[in-house]
Structure formats: C-alpha cells, structure tokens
Motif scaffolding. Structure first.
Motif, short mmCIF file in Angstrom:
data_model
loop_
_atom_site.label_atom_id
_atom_site.label_comp_id
_atom_site.label_asym_id
_atom_site.label_seq_id
_atom_site.Cartn_x
_atom_site.Cartn_y
_atom_site.Cartn_z
N SER A 191 -46.35 -25.47 28.90
CA SER A 191 -46.59 -24.56 27.79
C SER A 191 -45.24 -24.11 27.23
CB SER A 191 -47.39 -23.35 28.27
OG SER A 191 -47.53 -22.40 27.24
N ASN A 192 -45.05 -24.33 25.96
CA ASN A 192 -43.77 -24.03 25.32
C ASN A 192 -43.97 -23.08 24.13
OD1 ASN A 192 -40.96 -24.33 25.09
ND2 ASN A 192 -41.16 -25.90 23.52
N GLY A 193 -44.75 -22.04 24.39
CA GLY A 193 -45.06 -21.07 23.35
C GLY A 193 -46.55 -20.90 23.13
N LEU A 253 -44.26 -10.66 18.54
CA LEU A 253 -44.26 -11.48 19.75
C LEU A 253 -43.06 -11.06 20.58
CD1 LEU A 253 -45.53 -13.90 21.28
CD2 LEU A 253 -43.91 -15.37 20.07
N ALA A 254 -43.31 -10.40 21.69
CA ALA A 254 -42.23 -9.85 22.52
C ALA A 254 -41.76 -10.82 23.59
CB ALA A 254 -42.68 -8.54 23.16
N PHE A 255 -42.65 -11.74 24.00
CA PHE A 255 -42.31 -12.68 25.07
C PHE A 255 -43.29 -13.84 24.99
CE2 PHE A 255 -42.00 -14.29 29.44
CZ PHE A 255 -40.63 -14.16 29.71
N SER A 256 -42.80 -15.05 25.24
CA SER A 256 -43.70 -16.20 25.24
C SER A 256 -43.31 -17.18 26.33
CB SER A 256 -43.70 -16.91 23.88
OG SER A 256 -42.64 -17.84 23.78
N SER A 257 -44.18 -18.14 26.58
CA SER A 257 -43.92 -19.15 27.60
C SER A 257 -42.73 -20.03 27.24
CB SER A 257 -45.16 -20.02 27.82
OG SER A 257 -45.61 -20.59 26.60
N ALA A 258 -42.30 -20.00 25.98
CA ALA A 258 -41.09 -20.74 25.59
C ALA A 258 -39.86 -20.18 26.29
CB ALA A 258 -40.91 -20.69 24.08
N GLN A 259 -39.93 -18.92 26.76
CA GLN A 259 -38.81 -18.30 27.46
C GLN A 259 -38.82 -18.58 28.96
OE1 GLN A 259 -39.95 -14.78 24.82
NE2 GLN A 259 -38.03 -14.08 25.71
N ILE A 260 -39.89 -19.21 29.44
CA ILE A 260 -39.95 -19.63 30.85
C ILE A 260 -40.37 -21.10 30.90
CG2 ILE A 260 -40.30 -17.36 31.88
CD1 ILE A 260 -43.34 -17.96 31.88
N PRO A 261 -39.61 -21.97 30.25
CA PRO A 261 -40.00 -23.38 30.18
C PRO A 261 -40.17 -24.01 31.55
CG PRO A 261 -37.67 -23.11 29.62
CD PRO A 261 -38.27 -21.74 29.68
N GLY A 262 -41.23 -24.78 31.68
CA GLY A 262 -41.47 -25.49 32.93
C GLY A 262 -42.22 -24.71 33.99
N GLU A 263 -42.56 -23.44 33.72
CA GLU A 263 -43.24 -22.64 34.73
C GLU A 263 -44.76 -22.74 34.64
OE1 GLU A 263 -41.72 -18.72 35.60
OE2 GLU A 263 -39.73 -19.26 34.83
N ILE A 264 -45.28 -23.01 33.45
CA ILE A 264 -46.72 -23.22 33.28
C ILE A 264 -46.92 -24.70 33.00
CG2 ILE A 264 -48.78 -22.61 31.97
CD1 ILE A 264 -47.47 -19.91 31.35
N LEU A 265 -47.21 -25.45 34.05
CA LEU A 265 -47.29 -26.91 33.98
C LEU A 265 -48.73 -27.38 33.95
CD1 LEU A 265 -44.72 -27.82 36.78
CD2 LEU A 265 -44.33 -28.05 34.31
N ASP A 266 -48.94 -28.53 33.31
CA ASP A 266 -50.25 -29.17 33.30
C ASP A 266 -50.11 -30.53 33.97
OD1 ASP A 266 -51.87 -27.19 31.78
OD2 ASP A 266 -50.31 -27.55 30.30
N LEU A 267 -50.98 -30.78 34.95
CA LEU A 267 -50.80 -31.92 35.85
C LEU A 267 -52.02 -32.83 35.88
CD1 LEU A 267 -49.67 -29.76 38.94
CD2 LEU A 267 -48.14 -30.78 37.21
N THR A 312 -46.58 -26.48 20.27
CA THR A 312 -46.17 -25.54 21.31
C THR A 312 -46.50 -26.08 22.71
OG1 THR A 312 -48.24 -24.34 20.89
CG2 THR A 312 -46.23 -23.44 19.91
N THR A 313 -46.65 -27.39 22.78
CA THR A 313 -46.88 -28.09 24.05
C THR A 313 -45.75 -29.09 24.24
OG1 THR A 313 -49.28 -27.94 23.70
CG2 THR A 313 -48.52 -29.50 25.37
N HIS A 314 -44.97 -28.93 25.28
CA HIS A 314 -43.88 -29.88 25.54
C HIS A 314 -44.44 -31.03 26.37
CE1 HIS A 314 -39.61 -31.08 26.07
NE2 HIS A 314 -40.12 -31.65 27.17
N LEU A 315 -44.79 -32.12 25.69
CA LEU A 315 -45.36 -33.29 26.35
C LEU A 315 -44.26 -34.16 26.93
CD1 LEU A 315 -48.06 -34.17 23.71
CD2 LEU A 315 -48.55 -33.77 26.12
N TYR A 316 -44.44 -34.58 28.17
CA TYR A 316 -43.50 -35.52 28.78
C TYR A 316 -43.96 -36.94 28.46
CZ TYR A 316 -41.21 -31.82 31.45
OH TYR A 316 -40.49 -30.70 31.82
N SER A 317 -43.55 -37.42 27.30
CA SER A 317 -43.93 -38.77 26.89
C SER A 317 -42.99 -39.82 27.48
CB SER A 317 -43.92 -38.89 25.36
OG SER A 317 -42.62 -38.59 24.84
#
Length: 360
Positions: free
Chosen positions: A120-122, A208-222, A282-287
């Motif tokens: 999740s990147n935002g 928007l005070a804080f988003s998942s873009a500020q913690i990249p890689g912490e909310i992963l989809d597997l 807002t989804t960082h896909l590992y292509s």
C-alpha cells in the motif's frame, strides 16, 4: 467497493477467525504429490491480476507447462477466503502480511509467502479536520476499523509524533459507516482506505495527516501457499510465479494490450476503468521479480514484520501465547524472528528468484 472487501472484515478476523485458526494444526510432513490445486482470492486491485490471468488463459499456459491444474477461486468475503485456506479447501490464498501472521501462522498452519505482490503506497490514510499536524492527535477521538491495518497505521502515525495509542481514544467504525461518521461535526479524525479515503479527503477542512506512503513496505499483499503442499509439489510455486509476473507486466504496459488488460481487470473488480486506475496509482506493484527479490531479502522486511508482530501481539491477536516470540517467522538467508523451533510463516524467495533469473 473494491477496497472494502479486502479490509472491511478485520474486526471479524480478530474476533472470530483467530479462534478457528487456533484449532488448525501445522503439517506433520510433506503432503502427498497432487496435480490439481485451488487458490483463493478476494477483490482488491492488487489481486485482480489472478482472475484476469485465468480469464486470459495465462493460468492454463503456466499450469500446463508444469503438468498441473490450477483453479483460481473467488471468495466474496476476505475473511472466509482465509478460513477456507485454514481448513485445507485452498492450497494458497491472497492475504496481507498482517493477516498471514495473525491467522494461519499464529494458529499453527505452516505457511509460505512465495510472492510479495505489492504494498500500500497511499491507499490507507489518516485524515483530520482543521489540523494537519500529528501532535494534535493527543487526547483526540479517532474513528477507524479497530484491530485492522487502519489501527496499525494509526499506531505508526502516533509513534512518528512521539505519541502512543494510549494518548488517543479509538472508536470502532465499520468501513461502510466511516465516510458518514467523518461527515458529522463531532468526528474530527479518522483512518480509512480507498475509495473511502478519497471521499473523506475531499470534505471541507479535511487534511491528510499521514498515509501508508510514509511507511512503504509495511502493509504488504502476498500470495501464500501451504508449506507442505509446496514441498511436495514445487512446480505449483513455479507456475504461480510465472502467472504473476507475466500478468502484472502485461497490465502495466502503456499500449493497447495493457489498456485492454486493465479495462478487463476493472470489470472483474466491479468498478469503472478510472477508479481502477486510481487505485493502481496508490498500489506499488512488484512487476519486476528482481525488485521483489530485493525487497524480500532486505533487512527492512524483517524490521517491518517485527513492527507488525509487536503491534498484533499487543492487541491480543496471538491468542493463548505469553510472548510475541511464540510465533516464529523465517526470512531469506536463514534468519528467523521469534521461536526458531515454531516457525509457521516463511518468506520464501526462491520462486521469485527463478523468475528474476529467467529460469521458470
């Protein structure tokens, strides 16, 4: 709504599914070799490549290559898809890192994460009215889906401002009600995910005070697979990796074929093309498998999973344990977190590495 299916049931996951998971037993040894496998998925932008791959014949192509059959099965309820995986009805399932840890792994089902698909990147964010500094959270009420990724995001936001969750009063609010709640005058802060987040950000005086873009890689989809099944039939892992990278690389192409693939995926997701494109942004896909391998072998993954683990334990999501170390996790390079004798969540980079090396 595409996102709500993925995350709406997190309170149910914490309250009910863990009880079912706690009855699951880890495999005593490698499963018997089989040739047909079922993979569960639920609607979320980062998981839509799987049903599209089946529709487009990509699943059959890679399954045929390895002499197996793979069925990609939709489950409308995210929690139910994990329950069915726990019960052995699925050999693999699409799941977040937090839920892979707190449900099958914490319940004793030995599970291997073979594809780190995106982060999740935002898509997830904290919105506040009339304030945009996190220090203003102290003493405030924040509406969110408790014991969820939203709760985890709030904990990380508070930490970045030198606060803890003890400084904040949370109010459990379903994803269906979060937009309406934030519209009321007495609610001045809330955490949500897209598309609800985008609606809330558009409200007057919302920041928007804080988003998942500020913690990249912490909310992963597997993509996770039962470890015993994978050991008995490693060709399943090879086929799934081949399916994933061919499909994601196609969907990200900026040509007519890529556009057609994204249009088909939007339809599968039950939304329009523009909404689906917005969710992808807002989804960082590992292509690129090389990037996925790098992310999975980085020390950052272990650090992030420790954060997720410690938060989950602090909220009582490791039922029946007295320590966060009770659930063991294994990482590439022989590293472990928690009890090395009780490893039930494994980040297996081998199939992504085969893709990166062009050896699938």
């Amino acid at each position: 709504m595409v996102w709500s299916v993925r995350k709406a049931c997190r309170s149910a996951l914490a309250a009910g599914a863990l009880l079912l998971a706690s009855c699951s037993q880890g495999p005593s040894g490698p499963a018997e070799p089989r040739t047909e496998f079922n993979i569960g998925w639920s609607i979320y932008a980062g998981w839509i490549p799987w049903p599209y791959a089946q529709q487009a014949g990509i699943v059959k192509k890679w399954a045929d290559k390895y002499g197996i059959k793979i069925n990609i099965v939709q489950v409308n309820d995210y929690v139910e898809s994990i329950n069915q995986y726990n019960a052995g009805k699925f050999d693999g399932v699409t799941v977040t890192n937090m839920d892979a840890l707190t449900i099958p792994a914490a319940g004793g089902k030995d599970t291997s994460a073979i594809i780190v698909g995106d982060y999740s990147n935002g898509n997830d964010g904290l919105v506040m009215k009339g304030a945009d500094t996190l220090s203003a959270l102290k003493g405030k009420q924040v509406n969110l889906v408790e014991l969820s990724v939203s709760h985890y995001l709030l904990a990380r936001a508070a930490e970045s401002a030198g606060l803890t969750l003890r400084d904040i009063r949370t109010v459990n609010t379903s994803d269906a009600d979060i937009v309406g709640a934030f519209s009321s005058p007495h609610v001045t802060a809330a955490v949500a995910w897209n598309p609800q987040l985008s609606v809330m950000k558009a409200q007057p005086s919302a920041n928007l005070a804080f988003s998942s873009a500020q913690i990249p890689g912490e909310i992963l989809d597997l993509m996770v697979v039962d470890t015993a099944t994978l050991k008995a039939t490693p060709n399943l892992g090879k086929a799934l990796a081949g399916i994933w990278y061919e499909t994601v690389q196609l969907m990200l192409r900026q040509d007519s074929e890529g556009e057609a693939a994204r249009a088909a995926m939007a339809k599968l997701a039950g939304t329009d093309r523009q909404t689906f494109e917005d969710q992808l942004s807002t989804t960082h896909l590992y292509s690129d498998p090389k990037a996925a391998v790098a992310a999975t072998t980085s020390p950052t993954l272990m650090t992030n999973m420790q954060r997720v683990r410690d938060f989950s334990f602090s909220k009582g999501l490791f039922k029946g344990t007295s320590s966060a170390d009770a659930v063991g996790m294994a990482f590439p390079g022989g590293k472990t977190l928690g009890d090395p004798q009780r490893v039930t969540l494994r980040f297996d980079v081998s199939f992504m590495q085969l893709a990166a090396d062009g050896k699938l």
